[in-house]
Write a protein that holds these residues in place. Structure first.
Motif, PDB file in Angstrom:
ATOM      1  N   ILE A   1       7.976  -9.100   3.802  1.00 16.92           N
ATOM      2  CA  ILE A   1       7.864  -8.904   2.352  1.00 16.92           C
ATOM      3  C   ILE A   1       7.472  -7.454   2.092  1.00 16.92           C
ATOM      4  N   TYR A   2       8.190  -6.803   1.204  1.00 19.58           N
ATOM      5  CA  TYR A   2       7.883  -5.412   0.848  1.00 19.58           C
ATOM      6  C   TYR A   2       7.410  -5.366  -0.592  1.00 19.58           C
ATOM      7  N   VAL A   3       6.203  -4.853  -0.780  1.00 25.35           N
ATOM      8  CA  VAL A   3       5.682  -4.727  -2.141  1.00 25.35           C
ATOM      9  C   VAL A   3       5.756  -3.252  -2.528  1.00 25.35           C
ATOM     10  N   VAL A   4       6.820  -2.910  -3.208  1.00 24.10           N
ATOM     11  CA  VAL A   4       7.122  -1.500  -3.491  1.00 24.10           C
ATOM     12  C   VAL A   4       7.629  -1.378  -4.930  1.00 24.10           C
ATOM     13  N   ASP A   5       7.451  -0.214  -5.495  1.00 25.07           N
ATOM     14  CA  ASP A   5       7.960   0.092  -6.844  1.00 25.07           C
ATOM     15  C   ASP A   5       9.413  -0.373  -6.992  1.00 25.07           C
TER      16      ASP A   5
ATOM     17  N   LEU B   1      15.580   9.890   8.535  1.00 24.66           N
ATOM     18  CA  LEU B   1      15.212   9.793   7.124  1.00 24.66           C
ATOM     19  C   LEU B   1      14.283   8.608   6.898  1.00 24.66           C
ATOM     20  N   TYR B   2      13.913   8.460   5.627  1.00 27.27           N
ATOM     21  CA  TYR B   2      13.090   7.326   5.180  1.00 27.27           C
ATOM     22  C   TYR B   2      13.724   6.014   5.654  1.00 27.27           C
ATOM     23  N   ASN B   3      15.046   5.904   5.490  1.00 27.12           N
ATOM     24  CA  ASN B   3      15.798   4.717   5.974  1.00 27.12           C
ATOM     25  C   ASN B   3      15.567   4.452   7.445  1.00 27.12           C
TER      26      ASN B   3
ATOM     27  N   ARG C   1      11.761   0.687  -8.540  1.00 30.44           N
ATOM     28  CA  ARG C   1      12.788   1.740  -8.544  1.00 30.44           C
ATOM     29  C   ARG C   1      13.385   1.947  -7.151  1.00 30.44           C
ATOM     30  N   GLN C   2      12.752   1.366  -6.131  1.00 30.79           N
ATOM     31  CA  GLN C   2      13.314   1.475  -4.778  1.00 30.79           C
ATOM     32  C   GLN C   2      14.180   0.260  -4.419  1.00 30.79           C
ATOM     33  N   GLU C   3      14.557  -0.506  -5.413  1.00 27.84           N
ATOM     34  CA  GLU C   3      15.298  -1.733  -5.122  1.00 27.84           C
ATOM     35  C   GLU C   3      16.639  -1.498  -4.427  1.00 27.84           C
TER      36      GLU C   3
ATOM     37  N   GLY D   1      -0.047   4.897  -9.236  1.00 25.09           N
ATOM     38  CA  GLY D   1       1.193   4.307  -8.735  1.00 25.09           C
ATOM     39  C   GLY D   1       0.969   3.495  -7.466  1.00 25.09           C
ATOM     40  N   HIS D   2      -0.059   3.847  -6.710  1.00 26.69           N
ATOM     41  CA  HIS D   2      -0.341   3.100  -5.482  1.00 26.69           C
ATOM     42  C   HIS D   2      -1.144   1.846  -5.747  1.00 26.69           C
ATOM     43  N   LEU D   3      -1.685   1.791  -6.941  1.00 28.08           N
ATOM     44  CA  LEU D   3      -2.565   0.683  -7.272  1.00 28.08           C
ATOM     45  C   LEU D   3      -1.826  -0.652  -7.217  1.00 28.08           C
TER      46      LEU D   3
ATOM     47  N   GLY E   1       0.865  -1.193   0.000  1.00 28.44           N
ATOM     48  CA  GLY E   1       0.000   0.000   0.000  1.00 28.44           C
ATOM     49  C   GLY E   1       0.895   1.233   0.000  1.00 28.44           C
ATOM     50  N   GLY E   2       1.435   1.530   1.176  1.00 27.45           N
ATOM     51  CA  GLY E   2       2.402   2.625   1.312  1.00 27.45           C
ATOM     52  C   GLY E   2       1.944   3.972   0.791  1.00 27.45           C
ATOM     53  N   PRO E   3       0.673   4.364   1.024  1.00 24.56           N
ATOM     54  CA  PRO E   3       0.251   5.680   0.540  1.00 24.56           C
ATOM     55  C   PRO E   3       0.840   6.765   1.427  1.00 24.56           C
ATOM     56  N   ASN E   4       0.783   7.976   0.967  1.00 26.03           N
ATOM     57  CA  ASN E   4       1.271   9.092   1.768  1.00 26.03           C
ATOM     58  C   ASN E   4       0.086   9.933   2.203  1.00 26.03           C
ATOM     59  N   VAL E   5       0.073  10.270   3.461  1.00 26.04           N
ATOM     60  CA  VAL E   5      -1.010  11.048   4.033  1.00 26.04           C
ATOM     61  C   VAL E   5      -1.159  12.376   3.299  1.00 26.04           C
TER      62      VAL E   5
ATOM     63  N   THR F   1      13.228   5.353   9.499  1.00 29.46           N
ATOM     64  CA  THR F   1      11.916   4.833   9.909  1.00 29.46           C
ATOM     65  C   THR F   1      11.759   3.390   9.437  1.00 29.46           C
ATOM     66  N   ASP F   2      12.296   3.073   8.266  1.00 28.05           N
ATOM     67  CA  ASP F   2      12.171   1.686   7.806  1.00 28.05           C
ATOM     68  C   ASP F   2      12.937   0.725   8.724  1.00 28.05           C
ATOM     69  N   LEU F   3      14.128   1.143   9.139  1.00 24.55           N
ATOM     70  CA  LEU F   3      14.914   0.267  10.031  1.00 24.55           C
ATOM     71  C   LEU F   3      14.229   0.124  11.394  1.00 24.55           C
TER      72      LEU F   3
HETATM   73  N1  ARG Z   1       5.327   5.852   1.020  1.00 27.89           N
HETATM   74  C1  ARG Z   1       6.351   5.306   0.177  1.00 27.89           C
HETATM   75  C2  ARG Z   1       6.296   5.965  -1.203  1.00 27.89           C
HETATM   76  O1  ARG Z   1       5.295   6.543  -1.572  1.00 27.89           O
HETATM   77  C3  ARG Z   1       6.220   3.807  -0.004  1.00 27.89           C
HETATM   78  C4  ARG Z   1       6.412   3.021   1.252  1.00 27.89           C
HETATM   79  C5  ARG Z   1       6.975   1.663   0.984  1.00 27.89           C
HETATM   80  N2  ARG Z   1       7.236   0.901   2.176  1.00 27.89           N
HETATM   81  C6  ARG Z   1       8.298   1.054   2.969  1.00 27.89           C
HETATM   82  N3  ARG Z   1       8.407   0.313   4.034  1.00 27.89           N
HETATM   83  N4  ARG Z   1       9.250   1.920   2.686  1.00 27.89           N
HETATM   84  O2  ARG Z   1       7.281   5.871  -1.914  1.00 27.89           O
END
Ligand code: ARG
Length: 588
Positions: A345-349, A323-325, A351-353, A132-134, A121-125, A327-329
């Motif tokens: 399991i992370y289901v993400v675009d 940073l984003y890192n 491009r974030q590989e 892209g979120h689909l 999912g990972g939407p942004n508030v 919070t993920d850690l």
């Molecule tokens: N909110 C992020 C974005 O829009 C995606 C989050 C993916 N999940 C994660 N644990 N970083 O790019």
């Protein structure tokens, strides 16, 4: 229930061994010449060298041994050494009969129930959901359902983007527009209002506006960063305002995800781990993993075998900001405590590989995860328009998910009223259900990592490898079963019989692949395998249907056998639709 192919292989293995050949040569596969046979074994060719025999002699020995087998109606040894296998109808019928009675159609409970957390999912508030979120939502939901069906404990977490720079941008802009709001009065000590000082559409308008301006105006950007800092350091008014933003946004997101038939177990955001960060940072420093580089705190994650540059993982910026890192850690740390997962399991675009590669390495190196915890990045490709570029609206803007769904439902509605006479309200309801299948199947039938072209005409078609085709087939079966019941027939007590013709046998052989296919879809985290399974199944059913007059059959036992087969096919199709995250309507 034992796998169909394993039963067949066992029978061939027995023959190889009884003839004095090694079991390893008894590998059976689906026939690649369906005009000649159903299954085949090429092991005689592989064994020729070891036994210093012509392959055909080995094949002949095995074929002779299989004479009278209950599994095979025909075993042919063919030059230079193929074994062409045709199954016994009774064997196929028995398997399907058992499958119909088995729990989960023969999928066995796992030896060890695994604890899995899926981050999707990972939407942004405060930002509207866009296409892209689909993919993350659709793929993640299916992976969750498949893993659960296989008997594992799965937690789906949305991982809301609710703590970074966008929050500061919104608050700063709100402050410019409404400086009088109590939230910004640092001397205010009273209660804050219950109602938010904005509507969701205002919020959605503010973010892109502020984001654009911050790129052009550095003072504006600095003010926004200061707001983010105030929020993160706990200034009361900012926290209260932030709560309003979250509540409004989450209410809206829930509605959107509900329309997509996507459900999260956890609605944690990046903010949920804010308080864990200082402890994590101290730990990383103390253990000697993290060090200062140009003022920033980093952990090296490169490995000797790297062929490309893998930069260090940054834990804190030089101004001390997370940073984003980070919070993920910290989220990994929290999940390890709360869920003790065997797998993340992370289901993400996709491009974030590289980013996830760094995060995973860092988590491993600093031992935030147990040694045997698996971390999997399921990166997905881009959804493109027909021009091969990322999907856009006709005007060239970012397409909102809501509008995309509306478009697809409208198209489905048109096709449904073309197809049959139906009240508008009912057609609209059906269009919603079928439209969702078009959208999800169109996405899931591709291997996740690949880009794909969003083609509304193709996706909504009742023919071909599409969601509507699968639903149409299932609805067709339901309607036959309904007619049978209207004439007094009992579907539940109908018994599967041995197949009486080739298309019926073919349908049974497709059904028999169920447990194998679901296991592969789970193990390879590959919903597209569920799609290809049901596509083949739907084709096999339609072939059988066109060749067989079911309801007018006079032999009642034969008819009941077909009805039982239809009921099983319906149940399997509906189960698979559910694993993909859509439903089957009663009528279409
Ligand atoms: N909110 C992020 C974005 O829009 C995606 C989050 C993916 N999940 C994660 N644990 N970083 O790019």
């Amino acid at each position: 229930m034992k796998k169909f192919l394993d039963l067949i292989t066992d029978e061939v293995t027995k023959a190889f061994v009884e003839c004095g050949y090694d079991a390893k040569y008894a590998k059976v596969t689906l026939s690649n010449r369906p005009d000649l046979c159903e299954y085949q074994c090429n092991g005689a060719m592989a064994g020729a060298k070891q036994y210093k025999k012509a392959p055909i002699m080995i094949a002949n020995d095995v074929a002779a041994k299989l004479e009278g087998s209950k599994v095979f109606a025909k075993v042919e040894a063919v030059a230079p050494g193929f074994l062409n296998l045709t199954l016994e109808n009774a064997f196929v019928g028995e398997y399907i009969k058992e499958m119909r009675m088995a729990e989960k159609f023969g999928v066995e409970e796992p030896e060890k129930v695994r604890e899995i957390v899926i981050d999707y999912g990972g939407p942004n508030v405060a930002k509207p959901l866009h296409v892209g979120h689909l993919r993350s939502a659709v793929i993640g939901e299916s992976v969750k359902r498949i893993s659960r069906y296989m008997g594992h404990n799965v937690t789906g977490d949305i991982h809301l983007g609710d703590w970074g720079q966008p929050m500061g941008l919104i608050m700063n802009e709100l402050k410019i527009r409404n400086p009088e709001l109590v939230y910004f009065d640092e001397n205010y000590t009273g209660e804050y209002p219950e109602e938010p000082p904005f509507t969701i559409s205002e919020l959605e308008e503010i973010y892109p506006f502020a984001s654009k301006r911050s790129k052009e105006d550095s003072e504006y950007k600095e003010n926004a960063m200061a707001c983010t800092f105030k929020l993160q350091s706990g200034v009361r008014g900012y926290r209260a305002l932030w709560n309003h933003i979250i509540t409004a946004s989450v209410t809206d997101l829930k509605k959107n995800y509900e329309n997509l038939n996507v459900e999260f177990d956890l609605w944690n955001g990046e903010s949920a781990v804010h308080d864990l960060i200082p402890g994590m940072v101290d730990y990383m420093k103390k253990e000697g993993h993290a060090y200062l580089s140009d003022g920033a705190l980093v952990v090296d994650v490169k490995e000797e075998t790297d062929t490309k540059e893998v930069p260090p993982c940054m834990i804190l910026k030089s101004d001390g900001a997370a940073l984003y890192n980070t919070t993920d850690l910290a989220t990994i740390m929290m999940r390890m405590e709360q869920n003790k997962p065997d797998e993340l399991i992370y289901v993400v675009d996709k491009r974030q590989e590289l980013y996830f590669d760094q995060v995973f390495r860092c988590a491993r190196k600093t031992k935030l995860v147990n040694e045997d915890t698996k971390m999997k990045f399921l990166g997905f490709g881009t959804m493109n328009g027909k021009d091969g570029k990322p999907f856009k609206t006709r005007e060239g803007g970012v397409m909102r998910l809501e509008n995309l769904i509306k478009e697809i439902n409208e198209e489905m509605f048109k096709k449904i009223i073309e197809n049959r006479d139906v009240e508008e309200a009912e057609a609209r309801e059906t269009a919603k259900i079928v439209g969702l299948s078009a959208l999800k199947y169109g996405d899931l039938s591709n291997q996740a990592s690949k880009d794909y072209i969003f083609d509304i005409d193709r996706f909504t078609s009742f023919e071909g490898d599409t969601g509507p085709y699968i639903l149409y087939t299932t609805v067709r079966i339901k309607s036959i079963l309904n007619k049978y019941m209207e004439n007094g027939g009992k579907v539940e007590s109908a018994m599967i019989q041995a197949p009486v013709n080739q298309s019926e046998k073919q349908l049974m052989m497709e059904l028999a692949k169920f447990n194998t296919s679901m296991e592969a879809a789970y193990e390879e985290t590959a919903p597209h395998k569920v799609c290809s399974y049901i596509y083949d199944l739907a084709n096999a059913f339609n072939h059988f249907y066109h060749e067989t007059k079911i309801l007018t059959e006079e032999d009642e036992a034969k008819k009941a056998g077909w009805i039982a087969l239809l009921a099983l096919t319906r149940d399997v199709l509906e189960t698979c639709a559910d694993l993909l995250g859509f439903k089957v309507p009663e009528r279409m």
